[in-house]
Design an enzyme around this catalytic site. Structure first.
Site, PDB file in Angstrom:
ATOM      1  N   ASP A   8       0.870  -1.164   0.000  1.00 26.68           N
ATOM      2  CA  ASP A   8       0.000   0.000   0.000  1.00 26.68           C
ATOM      3  C   ASP A   8       0.914   1.222   0.000  1.00 26.68           C
ATOM      4  O   ASP A   8       2.076   1.132   0.404  1.00 26.68           O
ATOM      5  CB  ASP A   8      -0.893  -0.027   1.244  1.00 26.68           C
ATOM      6  CG  ASP A   8      -1.802   1.178   1.322  1.00 26.68           C
ATOM      7  OD1 ASP A   8      -2.474   1.481   0.317  1.00 26.68           O
ATOM      8  OD2 ASP A   8      -1.835   1.823   2.386  1.00 26.68           O
ATOM      9  N   ASP A  10       0.078   4.958   1.071  1.00 26.81           N
ATOM     10  CA  ASP A  10      -0.054   5.873   2.208  1.00 26.81           C
ATOM     11  C   ASP A  10      -0.089   5.092   3.521  1.00 26.81           C
ATOM     12  O   ASP A  10      -0.961   4.266   3.736  1.00 26.81           O
ATOM     13  CB  ASP A  10      -1.314   6.721   2.046  1.00 26.81           C
ATOM     14  CG  ASP A  10      -1.356   7.403   0.690  1.00 26.81           C
ATOM     15  OD1 ASP A  10      -0.325   7.974   0.288  1.00 26.81           O
ATOM     16  OD2 ASP A  10      -2.399   7.340   0.013  1.00 26.81           O
TER      17      ASP A  10
END
Length: 175
Positions: A8, A10
């Site tokens: 991922d 953020d």
């Protein structure tokens, strides 16, 4: 077939902006901050022949809060600074019904097909329940970086860790 670490964006690679206990993406390159230890962790995984693919939901584009060009600028900056092999970015909101938005595994499955990735020998790393569910649905081992956000937790990640450096140590057997 190749092995990959899906990441991922953020909260895993760059700092999420936490408001009221919930994480939010940076809205511009000026707000983007690569987390400590990320370069080292990614370089070691890359050196161990793992493909590094960022899989990120960016629904603020669909919501009109951020321009797609700004997200692409941030992704390009990260790619210029880190040994990342590719990005799969979902610009949709939950109501759009796409298969690329985590927790659905569409983006991981698409990357696996494009790069000849063996998902059973690969990992998904995230800081939210959606990341863990997408990784599990794709057949990957999953890591949950637990920042104790004020939101739903994943059901059953394979590993609960505190940073990407810890992920690297587990994957590479560095204890």
């Amino acid at each position: 077939m190749r092995r990959a670490v899906f990441l991922d964006r953020d909260g895993v690679i760059n700092r999420a902006i936490v408001r009221d206990g919930k994480p939010h993406p940076p809205s511009s390159l000026a707000e983007l901050e690569i987390l400590p230890g990320v370069y080292e962790a990614l370089q070691k995984l890359h050196d161990a022949n793992y493909l590094l693919i960022v899989v990120t939901n960016q629904p603020d584009v669909s919501r009109g809060a951020v321009k797609r060009e700004d997200v692409e600028l941030m992704n390009a900056f990260l790619a210029s600074q880190l040994p990342i092999d590719g990005f799969k970015t979902c610009y949709h909101d939950s109501s759009d019904g796409c298969s690329c938005r985590k927790p659905l595994p569409g983006a991981l499955l698409e990357a696996a097909q494009e790069h000849n990735i063996d998902l059973s020998k690969s990992f998904m790393v995230g800081d939210r329940w959606r990341d863990v569910e997408a990784g599990a649905a794709a057949g990957c081992k999953t890591f949950f970086i637990n920042y104790r956000y004020a939101e739903q937790k994943p059901d059953a990640p394979d590993f609960i860790v505190s940073s990407l450096l810890e992920v690297k140590k587990i994957i590479l057997g560095e204890f």
